[in-house]
Design a protein around this motif. Structure first.
Motif, PDB file in Angstrom:
ATOM      1  N   ARG A 137      -4.308   1.641   3.198  1.00 46.19           N
ATOM      2  CA  ARG A 137      -4.745   0.247   4.014  1.00 46.19           C
ATOM      3  C   ARG A 137      -5.811  -0.443   3.354  1.00 46.19           C
ATOM      4  NH1 ARG A 137      -5.126  -3.974   4.310  1.00 46.19           N
ATOM      5  NH2 ARG A 137      -4.979  -5.321   5.919  1.00 46.19           N
ATOM      6  N   GLU A 138      -6.974   0.321   3.526  1.00 43.13           N
ATOM      7  CA  GLU A 138      -8.235  -0.173   3.138  1.00 43.13           C
ATOM      8  C   GLU A 138      -8.300  -0.383   1.682  1.00 43.13           C
ATOM      9  OE1 GLU A 138     -10.881   2.398   6.386  1.00 43.13           O
ATOM     10  OE2 GLU A 138     -10.675   3.227   4.426  1.00 43.13           O
ATOM     11  N   ASN A 139      -7.187  -0.037   0.953  1.00 41.18           N
ATOM     12  CA  ASN A 139      -7.213  -0.471  -0.651  1.00 41.18           C
ATOM     13  C   ASN A 139      -6.275  -1.348  -0.816  1.00 41.18           C
ATOM     14  OD1 ASN A 139      -9.194   1.337  -2.488  1.00 41.18           O
ATOM     15  ND2 ASN A 139      -8.588   2.595  -0.501  1.00 41.18           N
ATOM     16  N   ASN A 140      -5.886  -2.078   0.131  1.00 36.56           N
ATOM     17  CA  ASN A 140      -4.781  -3.142   0.141  1.00 36.56           C
ATOM     18  C   ASN A 140      -3.427  -2.869   0.133  1.00 36.56           C
ATOM     19  OD1 ASN A 140      -6.644  -5.301   0.681  1.00 36.56           O
ATOM     20  ND2 ASN A 140      -6.797  -5.939  -1.272  1.00 36.56           N
ATOM     21  N   ILE A 141      -3.178  -1.558   0.254  1.00 37.19           N
ATOM     22  CA  ILE A 141      -1.697  -1.086   0.082  1.00 37.19           C
ATOM     23  C   ILE A 141      -1.311  -0.998   1.689  1.00 37.19           C
ATOM     24  CG2 ILE A 141       0.001   0.570  -0.470  1.00 37.19           C
ATOM     25  CD1 ILE A 141      -1.468  -0.890  -2.654  1.00 37.19           C
ATOM     26  N   HIS A 142      -0.364  -1.873   2.058  1.00 36.21           N
ATOM     27  CA  HIS A 142      -0.049  -1.726   3.468  1.00 36.21           C
ATOM     28  C   HIS A 142       1.192  -0.731   3.530  1.00 36.21           C
ATOM     29  CE1 HIS A 142      -2.131  -5.823   4.142  1.00 36.21           C
ATOM     30  NE2 HIS A 142      -2.042  -5.857   2.699  1.00 36.21           N
ATOM     31  N   VAL A 143       1.385  -0.266   4.903  1.00 38.59           N
ATOM     32  CA  VAL A 143       2.274   0.640   5.034  1.00 38.59           C
ATOM     33  C   VAL A 143       3.353   0.251   6.284  1.00 38.59           C
ATOM     34  CG1 VAL A 143       2.820   3.333   5.707  1.00 38.59           C
ATOM     35  CG2 VAL A 143       0.759   2.475   4.428  1.00 38.59           C
ATOM     36  N   ALA A 144       4.472  -0.105   5.860  1.00 38.38           N
ATOM     37  CA  ALA A 144       5.449  -0.322   6.670  1.00 38.38           C
ATOM     38  C   ALA A 144       6.495   0.690   6.982  1.00 38.38           C
ATOM     39  CB  ALA A 144       6.393  -1.762   6.414  1.00 38.38           C
ATOM     40  N   LYS A 145       6.593   1.182   8.191  1.00 39.52           N
ATOM     41  CA  LYS A 145       7.273   2.386   8.340  1.00 39.52           C
ATOM     42  C   LYS A 145       8.667   2.131   9.421  1.00 39.52           C
ATOM     43  CE  LYS A 145       3.868   4.629   9.796  1.00 39.52           C
ATOM     44  NZ  LYS A 145       2.476   5.591  10.040  1.00 39.52           N
ATOM     45  N   PHE A 146       9.848   2.436   9.062  1.00 42.65           N
ATOM     46  CA  PHE A 146      11.034   2.156   9.892  1.00 42.65           C
ATOM     47  C   PHE A 146      11.512   3.533  10.148  1.00 42.65           C
ATOM     48  CE2 PHE A 146      10.135  -1.421   6.985  1.00 42.65           C
ATOM     49  CZ  PHE A 146      10.186  -2.649   7.959  1.00 42.65           C
ATOM     50  N   PHE A 147      11.972   3.750  11.378  1.00 43.98           N
ATOM     51  CA  PHE A 147      12.752   4.770  11.986  1.00 43.98           C
ATOM     52  C   PHE A 147      14.115   4.255  12.331  1.00 43.98           C
ATOM     53  CE2 PHE A 147      14.045   7.585  15.320  1.00 43.98           C
ATOM     54  CZ  PHE A 147      14.266   8.832  14.758  1.00 43.98           C
ATOM     55  N   PHE A 148      14.998   4.739  11.624  1.00 43.17           N
ATOM     56  CA  PHE A 148      16.628   4.461  12.024  1.00 43.17           C
ATOM     57  C   PHE A 148      16.919   5.023  13.307  1.00 43.17           C
ATOM     58  CE2 PHE A 148      15.631   2.724   8.209  1.00 43.17           C
ATOM     59  CZ  PHE A 148      16.553   1.558   7.701  1.00 43.17           C
ATOM     60  N   ASN A 149      17.017   4.650  14.267  1.00 51.83           N
ATOM     61  CA  ASN A 149      17.266   5.457  15.616  1.00 51.83           C
ATOM     62  C   ASN A 149      18.757   5.442  15.711  1.00 51.83           C
ATOM     63  OD1 ASN A 149      16.790   6.897  17.935  1.00 51.83           O
ATOM     64  ND2 ASN A 149      16.459   5.159  19.252  1.00 51.83           N
ATOM     65  N   MET A 150      19.737   6.315  15.446  1.00 49.39           N
ATOM     66  CA  MET A 150      21.039   6.388  15.651  1.00 49.39           C
ATOM     67  C   MET A 150      21.575   7.309  16.592  1.00 49.39           C
ATOM     68  SD  MET A 150      23.570   7.544  12.651  1.00 49.39           S
ATOM     69  CE  MET A 150      22.392   9.073  12.221  1.00 49.39           C
ATOM     70  N   SER A 151      22.529   7.034  16.994  1.00 45.53           N
ATOM     71  CA  SER A 151      23.101   7.890  18.364  1.00 45.53           C
ATOM     72  C   SER A 151      24.097   9.009  17.594  1.00 45.53           C
ATOM     73  CB  SER A 151      23.978   7.378  19.099  1.00 45.53           C
ATOM     74  OG  SER A 151      25.113   6.827  18.544  1.00 45.53           O
ATOM     75  N   THR A 194       0.194   3.801  13.979  1.00 44.27           N
ATOM     76  CA  THR A 194      -1.173   3.225  14.329  1.00 44.27           C
ATOM     77  C   THR A 194      -1.285   1.750  14.095  1.00 44.27           C
ATOM     78  OG1 THR A 194      -1.784   3.613  11.900  1.00 44.27           O
ATOM     79  CG2 THR A 194      -2.206   5.540  13.183  1.00 44.27           C
ATOM     80  N   ASP A 195      -2.290   1.208  14.465  1.00 43.20           N
ATOM     81  CA  ASP A 195      -2.418  -0.235  14.236  1.00 43.20           C
ATOM     82  C   ASP A 195      -2.342  -0.772  12.738  1.00 43.20           C
ATOM     83  OD1 ASP A 195      -2.828  -0.641  17.133  1.00 43.20           O
ATOM     84  OD2 ASP A 195      -4.920  -0.608  16.852  1.00 43.20           O
ATOM     85  N   TYR A 196      -3.059   0.166  11.713  1.00 42.77           N
ATOM     86  CA  TYR A 196      -2.940  -0.304  10.525  1.00 42.77           C
ATOM     87  C   TYR A 196      -1.595   0.290   9.700  1.00 42.77           C
ATOM     88  CZ  TYR A 196      -4.715   4.636  10.515  1.00 42.77           C
ATOM     89  OH  TYR A 196      -4.948   6.107  10.839  1.00 42.77           O
ATOM     90  N   ALA A 197      -0.698   1.215  10.450  1.00 41.14           N
ATOM     91  CA  ALA A 197       0.534   1.652   9.896  1.00 41.14           C
ATOM     92  C   ALA A 197       1.517   1.973  10.691  1.00 41.14           C
ATOM     93  CB  ALA A 197       0.419   2.888   8.905  1.00 41.14           C
ATOM     94  N   PRO A 198       1.830   0.848  11.601  1.00 46.47           N
ATOM     95  CA  PRO A 198       2.790   1.238  12.945  1.00 46.47           C
ATOM     96  C   PRO A 198       4.480   1.535  12.530  1.00 46.47           C
ATOM     97  CG  PRO A 198       2.568  -1.183  12.422  1.00 46.47           C
ATOM     98  CD  PRO A 198       1.904  -0.388  11.354  1.00 46.47           C
ATOM     99  N   TRP A 199       4.756   2.278  13.292  1.00 47.39           N
ATOM    100  CA  TRP A 199       6.222   2.592  13.024  1.00 47.39           C
ATOM    101  C   TRP A 199       7.090   1.508  13.851  1.00 47.39           C
ATOM    102  CZ3 TRP A 199       9.060   5.879  10.236  1.00 47.39           C
ATOM    103  CH2 TRP A 199       8.263   6.941   9.682  1.00 47.39           C
ATOM    104  N   HIS A 200       8.200   1.272  13.097  1.00 50.06           N
ATOM    105  CA  HIS A 200       9.338   0.322  13.822  1.00 50.06           C
ATOM    106  C   HIS A 200      10.558   1.189  14.316  1.00 50.06           C
ATOM    107  CE1 HIS A 200       6.529  -2.684  12.328  1.00 50.06           C
ATOM    108  NE2 HIS A 200       6.783  -3.465  13.271  1.00 50.06           N
TER     109      HIS A 200
END
Length: 286
Positions: free
Chosen positions: A168-182, A230-236
């Motif tokens: 993130r400090e080098n302008n590479i943003h991290v977007a993290k997705f957790f697919f919550n399946m039953s 984290t604030d800079y690389a949150p999970w959704h």
């Protein structure tokens, strides 16, 4: 739509049971697929064009889930619509013999996007705090001095967080997705693959075998979310039983991130504009 409610806040204790696997959106599948997702993809595509042209920021997309949760479909229906020159997809499967000789983040390096690119991890570096933990797969050389098979996970969480902060400090943003399946939804999707001859190529026997560790996976996923959002690389955390609703959310979260980055097409300088006009005139007069 309020996408913030899918985001896991930093330092907040996670209870995966509090995150629904469905929001009863299956009945809206056709409307979401035909009317909602296409304009979102178009908007995402335009923002990606600007990101790619500006070459100041990159985005690393992490897709993490159990088999059948919809990672591949998100790539097919969303990211495959973006300009190919600005997208790279990497699948971090079981470490190779060569990869096992290095630190666990070493194999991630080729997957890091350049500025201007979106890099997609279909499975990711998070596999190294999931499968080895469930199946007790660590060798002695994997465990640093001063740690054991229990304490190494907190160490790896810290190392992952610090690595993502470095990105993130080098302008590479991290977007993290957790697919919550039953568990019930996975059962139906696996049976669909197994019974349909046209889908059997999508089925792996390991999909069923890993299902036997369902409860263990849920505990490890919860611990992972607890320690690495984290604030800079949150999970959704997305309600993956609602497949088209989930794809909509991936689109909206990606659009929100890109709008915050606010990429712009590069503008020509005054000298470049004069030269451009000169070349336009010459070309028109050929």
């Amino acid at each position: 739509m309020n996408i913030d409610r899918y985001r896991v806040p930093q330092d907040e204790k996670v209870n995966l049971a509090d995150h629904p696997t469905t929001e009863d959106k299956k009945k809206e599948n056709k409307t979401i697929r035909d009317e909602v997702v296409p304009p979102l993809v178009d908007k995402l595509k335009t923002l990606h064009e600007k990101l790619n042209a500006e070459e100041k920021h990159g985005i690393l997309v992490v897709l993490q889930a159990l088999d059948g949760a919809g990672k591949d479909e998100s790539i097919s229906y969303i990211f495959s619509n973006l300009h190919a020159q600005g997208v790279k997809t990497t699948n971090l499967s079981k470490p190779s013999e060569e990869e096992q000789k290095h630190d666990f983040l070493w194999r991630l390096q080729p997957a890091i996007p350049k500025r201007g690119e979106i890099g997609i991890l279909n499975r990711s570096h998070y596999e190294d705090v999931i499968a080895p933990r469930i199946h007790d797969q660590l060798d002695e050389e994997d465990i640093p001095e001063g740690h054991d098979k229990d304490s190494i996970w907190d160490l790896r969480y810290r190392q992952i967080n610090e690595f993502e902060k470095y990105l993130r400090e080098n302008n590479i943003h991290v977007a993290k997705f957790f697919f919550n399946m039953s568990k019930e939804e996975q059962k139906e999707r696996l049976l669909d693959r197994m019974k349909d001859p046209d889908k059997q190529h999508e089925f792996s026997f390991s999909d069923y075998e890993e299902r036997q560790y369902w409860d263990d996976y849920q505990k490890v996923f919860q611990d992972m979310l607890d320690n690495t959002s984290t604030d800079y690389a949150p999970w959704h955390v997305l309600p993956a039983d609602d497949e088209w609703h989930t794809r909509r959310l991936v689109n909206e979260i990606m659009i929100d991130l890109l709008e915050k980055i606010n990429p712009k097409f590069p503008e020509m300088t005054g000298e470049e504009k004069e030269k451009l006009e000169e070349y336009i005139e010459k070309l028109e007069n050929e």
